[in-house]
Motif scaffolding. Structure first.
Motif, PDB file in Angstrom:
ATOM      1  N   UNK A 183       0.784  -1.187   0.050  1.00 45.54           N
ATOM      2  CA  UNK A 183      -0.106   0.016  -0.052  1.00 45.54           C
ATOM      3  C   UNK A 183       0.894   1.256  -0.062  1.00 45.54           C
ATOM      4  N   UNK A 184       0.432   2.531  -0.365  1.00 48.45           N
ATOM      5  CA  UNK A 184       1.029   3.607  -0.394  1.00 48.45           C
ATOM      6  C   UNK A 184       1.486   3.839   1.121  1.00 48.45           C
ATOM      7  N   UNK A 185       2.741   4.317   1.116  1.00 48.67           N
ATOM      8  CA  UNK A 185       3.208   4.861   2.526  1.00 48.67           C
ATOM      9  C   UNK A 185       2.706   6.412   2.630  1.00 48.67           C
ATOM     10  N   UNK A 186       2.019   6.918   3.764  1.00 48.13           N
ATOM     11  CA  UNK A 186       1.415   7.976   3.639  1.00 48.13           C
ATOM     12  C   UNK A 186       2.222   9.201   3.542  1.00 48.13           C
ATOM     13  N   UNK A 187       3.590   8.791   3.836  1.00 39.32           N
ATOM     14  CA  UNK A 187       4.730   9.923   3.757  1.00 39.32           C
ATOM     15  C   UNK A 187       5.133  10.173   2.329  1.00 39.32           C
ATOM     16  N   UNK A 188       4.513   9.498   1.418  1.00 41.84           N
ATOM     17  CA  UNK A 188       5.027   9.264   0.007  1.00 41.84           C
ATOM     18  C   UNK A 188       4.954  10.654  -0.792  1.00 41.84           C
ATOM     19  N   UNK A 189       5.967  11.354  -1.123  1.00 45.12           N
ATOM     20  CA  UNK A 189       5.619  12.728  -1.821  1.00 45.12           C
ATOM     21  C   UNK A 189       5.079  12.660  -3.333  1.00 45.12           C
ATOM     22  N   UNK A 190       4.226  13.157  -3.754  1.00 42.32           N
ATOM     23  CA  UNK A 190       3.499  13.078  -4.998  1.00 42.32           C
ATOM     24  C   UNK A 190       2.817  14.407  -5.502  1.00 42.32           C
ATOM     25  N   UNK A 205      -4.088   6.538  -4.067  1.00 46.84           N
ATOM     26  CA  UNK A 205      -3.801   5.303  -4.896  1.00 46.84           C
ATOM     27  C   UNK A 205      -4.591   4.788  -5.419  1.00 46.84           C
ATOM     28  N   UNK A 206      -4.861   5.034  -6.860  1.00 48.47           N
ATOM     29  CA  UNK A 206      -5.836   4.120  -7.566  1.00 48.47           C
ATOM     30  C   UNK A 206      -5.487   3.143  -8.752  1.00 48.47           C
ATOM     31  N   UNK A 207      -6.161   2.567  -9.558  1.00 46.08           N
ATOM     32  CA  UNK A 207      -5.966   1.731 -10.379  1.00 46.08           C
ATOM     33  C   UNK A 207      -5.027   2.500 -11.403  1.00 46.08           C
ATOM     34  N   UNK A 208      -3.847   2.035 -11.948  1.00 41.68           N
ATOM     35  CA  UNK A 208      -3.262   2.989 -12.833  1.00 41.68           C
ATOM     36  C   UNK A 208      -2.382   4.008 -12.312  1.00 41.68           C
ATOM     37  N   UNK A 209      -1.708   4.863 -12.871  1.00 50.18           N
ATOM     38  CA  UNK A 209      -0.667   5.924 -12.326  1.00 50.18           C
ATOM     39  C   UNK A 209      -1.457   6.865 -11.448  1.00 50.18           C
ATOM     40  N   UNK A 210      -0.605   7.191 -10.427  1.00 56.54           N
ATOM     41  CA  UNK A 210      -1.393   7.970  -9.477  1.00 56.54           C
ATOM     42  C   UNK A 210      -0.031   8.733  -8.763  1.00 56.54           C
ATOM     43  N   UNK A 261       5.237  -0.876 -18.816  1.00 60.29           N
ATOM     44  CA  UNK A 261       3.956  -0.862 -17.646  1.00 60.29           C
ATOM     45  C   UNK A 261       3.673  -1.952 -17.241  1.00 60.29           C
ATOM     46  N   UNK A 262       3.553  -3.151 -17.803  1.00 65.45           N
ATOM     47  CA  UNK A 262       3.288  -4.482 -17.265  1.00 65.45           C
ATOM     48  C   UNK A 262       4.302  -4.989 -16.239  1.00 65.45           C
ATOM     49  N   UNK A 263       5.205  -4.405 -16.240  1.00 64.49           N
ATOM     50  CA  UNK A 263       6.251  -4.941 -15.256  1.00 64.49           C
ATOM     51  C   UNK A 263       6.196  -4.120 -13.798  1.00 64.49           C
ATOM     52  N   UNK A 264       5.258  -3.665 -13.471  1.00 60.72           N
ATOM     53  CA  UNK A 264       5.008  -3.011 -12.230  1.00 60.72           C
ATOM     54  C   UNK A 264       3.943  -3.489 -11.492  1.00 60.72           C
ATOM     55  N   UNK A 265       3.982  -3.576 -10.152  1.00 61.21           N
ATOM     56  CA  UNK A 265       2.710  -4.119  -9.440  1.00 61.21           C
ATOM     57  C   UNK A 265       2.158  -2.895  -9.057  1.00 61.21           C
ATOM     58  N   UNK A 266       0.916  -2.601  -9.607  1.00 62.83           N
ATOM     59  CA  UNK A 266       0.050  -1.516  -9.318  1.00 62.83           C
ATOM     60  C   UNK A 266      -0.563  -1.373  -7.797  1.00 62.83           C
ATOM     61  N   UNK A 267      -0.156  -0.285  -7.298  1.00 62.01           N
ATOM     62  CA  UNK A 267      -0.712   0.070  -5.839  1.00 62.01           C
ATOM     63  C   UNK A 267      -2.025   0.681  -5.847  1.00 62.01           C
ATOM     64  N   UNK A 268      -3.152   0.302  -5.282  1.00 66.68           N
ATOM     65  CA  UNK A 268      -4.265   0.830  -5.253  1.00 66.68           C
ATOM     66  C   UNK A 268      -5.031   1.249  -4.191  1.00 66.68           C
ATOM     67  N   UNK A 269      -4.029   1.252  -3.020  1.00 61.38           N
ATOM     68  CA  UNK A 269      -4.819   1.809  -1.860  1.00 61.38           C
ATOM     69  C   UNK A 269      -3.651   2.526  -1.067  1.00 61.38           C
ATOM     70  N   UNK A 270      -4.332   3.523  -0.057  1.00 56.80           N
ATOM     71  CA  UNK A 270      -3.424   4.336   0.411  1.00 56.80           C
ATOM     72  C   UNK A 270      -3.463   5.815   0.271  1.00 56.80           C
ATOM     73  N   UNK A 271      -2.868   6.896   0.496  1.00 55.35           N
ATOM     74  CA  UNK A 271      -2.944   8.423   0.263  1.00 55.35           C
ATOM     75  C   UNK A 271      -1.751   8.768   0.736  1.00 55.35           C
TER      76      UNK A 271
END
Length: 555
Positions: free
Chosen positions: A396-403, A524-529, A503-513
């Motif tokens: 899941x996304x780490x809450x500290x992740x800069x974006x 974090x959602x399906x696809x890039x975020x 693209x298909x070589x990455x594990x999509x992360x779909x939860x967290x903020x």
């Protein structure tokens, strides 16, 4: 004289100490506009796009110097200006791949005359760092069309490390023997919530466990250090002895970019960065660049050094950054083009995306408005920005992740489809808090929490995208090793490939903020975020994609 750049007030967290000591000397970096304005970026795009006939035909040091060379009139005008102010020709040299003039040993009084400036001493209220800067500077009108920027002038912020050390080790699971996806023994956690992020865990999680590097004579990892930091060989040995017992002879080359070396006084950031890349890539050779904190410019000092070398590391990891709006725009743009030179020459350059979500504190700008605060150089479209994750199965996304989204750089073509899909899903949320046409960060992500490392003989723990960045750099280095061992070119600038075939070589992360700026941040959602980018790497899938030139690896 006409103003080139100025601040209305002293930048946040800085205080003026008054005039510097008479006779204080500084080096001035003068960025010259190239004769062929877009040639460097055009060349970078061509050699980095798998669909282009020139893909992988990376440029030499001399070819880049030719591309970024200024017009002869530019050189003549700038030299005339310097001669008018009695600057000796022996103190002037061409640097930074041919795009800069560096003037060494300029007195502050002379710099004031040259630039219509008022250099003074400033101190940072939190770090106590002291620098010589000016709130504004000018150039003769005739030079405005020839000079991009001059440094150090109005850039106040220094590279800030993007990692945090937890006060205590907590909520860490016990471990038990298990097997990696390849069937090899590996230490696995008892629960799926959190665990120590050791090399064995990372190599299992990102599928590098079965890979053994073989191109050690051609493949090199570069790790950059700022603020006078450098790693400890003894601490590296302790880390490898515990976590990579097959690599207890791991070592590194130290490149001193104007600094010293005391192995008894290492930096925490330097230690964790080097230990993580060594743990992922042993026995791949490493070079650590130590750049001191000074009145000059750390990025320019390092870039001047590395761009002068005939050969570059194929992968370069940097765990530093600062809020983008603290950089004058022309200055940030020029730094970004220097990173583009690295990519054009075949280096994969990775930067941490930050540890404060969408921004630290209330995110008020100087005019009182509130804007999200992404980090530069991560926002440069010619580097790969790395965010953070935690947990696993799933991550899941780490809450500290800069974006977020750059205020300076437009969204590059390679990112248009992925980012547009996210923004359509976002709708009107956070309208006015970010730039909807800006370059989005991060591009990819990796584990950023509960990172063990050694410091002054003791094991401790870190967290942050300053940890996830060297982890990703290790994985990219292994991909470069695989390609070089087959006689192929290194990956170079990654992003055009990442957003297309990779693209298909990455594990999509779909939860967290990534909350920040008194908001819940992005999700974090399906696809890039703008929390974890395209996701976390799967080495075996990425290797398969590269081998077959296919975007459809096996399930």
């Amino acid at each position: 004289m006409r103003p080139k750049h100025s601040w209305k007030t002293i930048p946040e967290n800085w205080e003026c100490l008054g005039l510097s000591t008479p006779g204080t000397m500084i080096d001035l970096y003068i960025a010259l506009k190239p004769y062929r304005e877009n040639a460097l970026v055009d060349a970078l795009n061509e050699v980095s796009d798998p669909g282009h006939p020139r893909y992988g035909a990376h440029l030499s040091r001399e070819q880049v110097a030719d591309i970024v060379a200024p017009h002869p009139d530019t050189v003549q005008l700038v030299h005339s200006w310097l001669e008018h102010h009695r600057v000796t020709s022996s103190s002037v040299s061409v640097t930074h791949g041919g795009s800069f003039l560096t003037v060494t040993g300029v007195s502050v009084s002379k710099a004031n005359d040259l630039l219509g400036a008022s250099y003074q001493l400033y101190t940072h209220t939190k770090t106590n760092e002291t620098i010589i800067r000016t709130l504004g500077y000018s150039l003769p009108v005739v030079l405005h069309g020839h000079v991009q920027t001059v440094a150090p002038t109005t850039f106040f912020s220094s590279p800030v490390t993007q990692w945090l050390t937890p006060l205590k080790r907590s909520d860490v699971a016990a471990v038990r023997p298990g097997k990696s996806p390849s069937g090899r023994p590996v230490t696995m956690p008892l629960n799926r919530r959190t665990t120590d992020v050791t090399p064995a865990f990372l190599r299992w999680l990102y599928s590098t466990f079965a890979y053994v590097p073989s191109a050690m004579d051609r493949n090199v990892v570069g790790v950059t250090g700022y603020s006078g930091e450098y790693p400890s060989p003894a601490d590296l040995n302790s880390y490898m002895r515990k976590y990579r017992p097959d690599g207890t002879d791991a070592t590194f080359t130290l490149a001193l970019v104007g600094g010293g070396f005391d192995p008894n006084n290492p930096g925490r950031e330097a230690n964790v960065n080097l230990q993580l890349t060594e743990g992922m890539t042993y026995p791949t050779p490493h070079i650590f660049y130590s750049t001191p904190s000074s009145n000059g410019d750390s990025y320019l000092a390092w870039l001047g050094y590395v761009l002068s070398q005939e050969y570059l590391p194929q992968t370069i990891s940097t765990s530093y950054g600062a809020i983008e709006r603290l950089y004058p725009m022309e200055y940030a743009s020029q730094l970004c083009l220097l990173f583009a030179q690295l990519g054009a020459r075949g280096a994969s350059v990775l930067f941490a995306s930050g540890d404060s979500g969408v921004g630290e504190g209330g995110c008020e700008t100087n005019d009182g408005t509130v804007r999200f605060a992404p980090l530069f150089p991560a926002t440069c479209p010619y580097v790969t920005a790395v965010g953070g994750t935690t947990s696993f199965m799933p991550e899941v996304a780490a809450s500290l992740s800069g974006g977020g989204f750059s205020e300076y750089f437009l969204r590059p073509p390679y990112q248009q489809q992925a980012v547009s899909t996210f923004l359509n899903d976002l709708g009107g949320q956070y309208y006015g808090l970010y730039n909807p046409v800006g370059r989005g960060i991060p591009d990819i992500a990796a584990q950023a929490m509960t990172i063990p490392f050694f410091y002054k003989g003791q094991e401790t723990y870190g967290k942050g995208t300053g940890c996830s960045t060297p982890i990703v750099a290790g994985i990219i280095s292994l991909l470069n090793d695989h390609r070089l061992s087959q006689g192929k070119h290194p990956l170079g600038f990654l992003n055009p490939w990442l957003y297309d075939g990779g693209l298909k070589g990455f594990n999509d992360i779909v939860s967290g903020s990534n909350p920040g700026c008194n908001t819940d941040g992005f999700s974090a959602i399906v696809g890039w975020d703008p929390v974890t980018g395209l996701g976390t790497p799967d080495f075996e899938q990425l290797m398969y994609i590269l081998d077959l030139g296919s975007s459809n690896p096996p399930e």
